[in-house]
Scaffold this active site. Sequence first.
Site, mmCIF file in Angstrom:
data_model
loop_
_atom_site.group_PDB
_atom_site.id
_atom_site.type_symbol
_atom_site.label_atom_id
_atom_site.label_comp_id
_atom_site.label_asym_id
_atom_site.label_seq_id
_atom_site.Cartn_x
_atom_site.Cartn_y
_atom_site.Cartn_z
ATOM 1 N N ARG A 52 0.843 -1.212 0.000
ATOM 2 C CA ARG A 52 0.000 0.000 0.000
ATOM 3 C C ARG A 52 0.871 1.252 0.000
ATOM 4 N NH1 ARG A 52 -2.370 -3.865 3.430
ATOM 5 N NH2 ARG A 52 -4.482 -4.479 2.810
ATOM 6 N N ASP A 98 -9.779 -5.071 7.983
ATOM 7 C CA ASP A 98 -8.894 -6.103 8.538
ATOM 8 C C ASP A 98 -9.578 -6.803 9.715
ATOM 9 O OD1 ASP A 98 -6.047 -4.839 7.331
ATOM 10 O OD2 ASP A 98 -7.611 -3.420 7.852
ATOM 11 N N ARG A 115 -11.994 -9.232 8.414
ATOM 12 C CA ARG A 115 -11.275 -10.412 7.913
ATOM 13 C C ARG A 115 -10.809 -11.293 9.080
ATOM 14 N NH1 ARG A 115 -7.860 -6.879 3.457
ATOM 15 N NH2 ARG A 115 -9.283 -7.237 1.719
ATOM 16 N N HIS A 160 -3.456 0.245 8.616
ATOM 17 C CA HIS A 160 -4.092 -0.688 7.681
ATOM 18 C C HIS A 160 -2.975 -1.076 6.710
ATOM 19 C CE1 HIS A 160 -6.655 -2.477 4.675
ATOM 20 N NE2 HIS A 160 -6.381 -1.541 3.787
#
Length: 336
Positions: free
Chosen positions: A104, A164, A167, A191
């Site tokens: 990212r 997250d 998840r 993140h």
Amino acid sequence: MATSAMKAPKGAIHEALKAVKIAVVGTGNVGSSTAYGLLLGGLAAEIVLVDINKPRAEGEAMDLSHASPFSHATRVRAGGYQDCAGASVVVIAAGINQKPGQSRMDLVHANVAIFKTIIPEIVRYAPDTILLVATNPVDILTYVTWKLSGFPTHRVIGSGTALDTARFRFEIGRYYGVNPESVHADIIGEHGDTELPVWSLSSISGMHLPDYCRHAGIQYDQKALTTCFTNTKNAAYEIIKRKGWTNYGVATALTRIVETILRDEDTLLPVSMVGKFAGVEGVALSVPCKVTRLGVFHTFTLKLSPEEESELRMSAESLKLVLKQVEPHLTQGLGL
Ligand code: NAD
């Protein structure tokens, strides 16, 4: 993390939502899926789609409008920044996304440059809105959005580790064979690659995980749980390797955050905001925050174990290092 509005019966739009406008800036995979979630949730009277690629925004608006007779009488249309005027929330998903193998953080310079052009435009037309950032690296861009907008910290929210955390709950729920809704376990921090699980506070129906195992007559296996976290942390890389992008998980997280704002729920969600974390000031990252009609607030300090506290500090420090490179570029050409 359930999206109750997405389960609401057809036509059951709350009276107060009838006048609500939401704008989505950046209508690629993430933005268009979020608009779809908002439409199915009956969360707004009007959804405006803004993209530098105008035909893309128009096409998405046309396609989404054809879902409205099956869902809610929401007007979906393409527009410009002037159409963000009066929006309760502006969701920002504009920018480039990760290619297979990219982190990212590799997106930071390109997306900061894009935000320097779009944030002043949004603020010009929607000075009282709440900005909800999804573009990666989301914690850096949440800070950048706060800085460029001049908004108070509570009106700039990053989707942060909401995805997250979903998840992680999915992974733990699957491992123990329970509905993820019964799992309370958060991912906090960046993140991204320095995020961390809060094992010390993780529970199933109020029982810490070792206690749950004892009561359920199963062996507590930290190694298996570590795999749940590894799968969580690597999920985006694995999905992008296969389909090229991620959209449904994040879109549902964004829809849930918007719902929490519009319904003034006071729900605690792990989202990113600017503040001081583990002694590090002037960064944005995620810890559980109260999300209300006015925006996002830190209302308590999470009681972490010493190891978790130190990992959170490392996560904050790594974000601070990136911000030190980014910050000088924010003042150029903006008269800040
Ligand atoms: P995409 O390429 O499908 O869509 C991006 C859109 O932004 C495009 O339609 C593009 O035209 C538009 N855009 C680019 N520059 C613009 C500008 N100056 N003004 C207006 N629009 C502009 O990408 P995507 O897959 O939708 O991902 C969008 C972002 O969301 C990426 O940064 C990605 O990494 C991020 N993302 C975040 C999460 C999260 O949990 N926060 C999850 C998935 C993806």
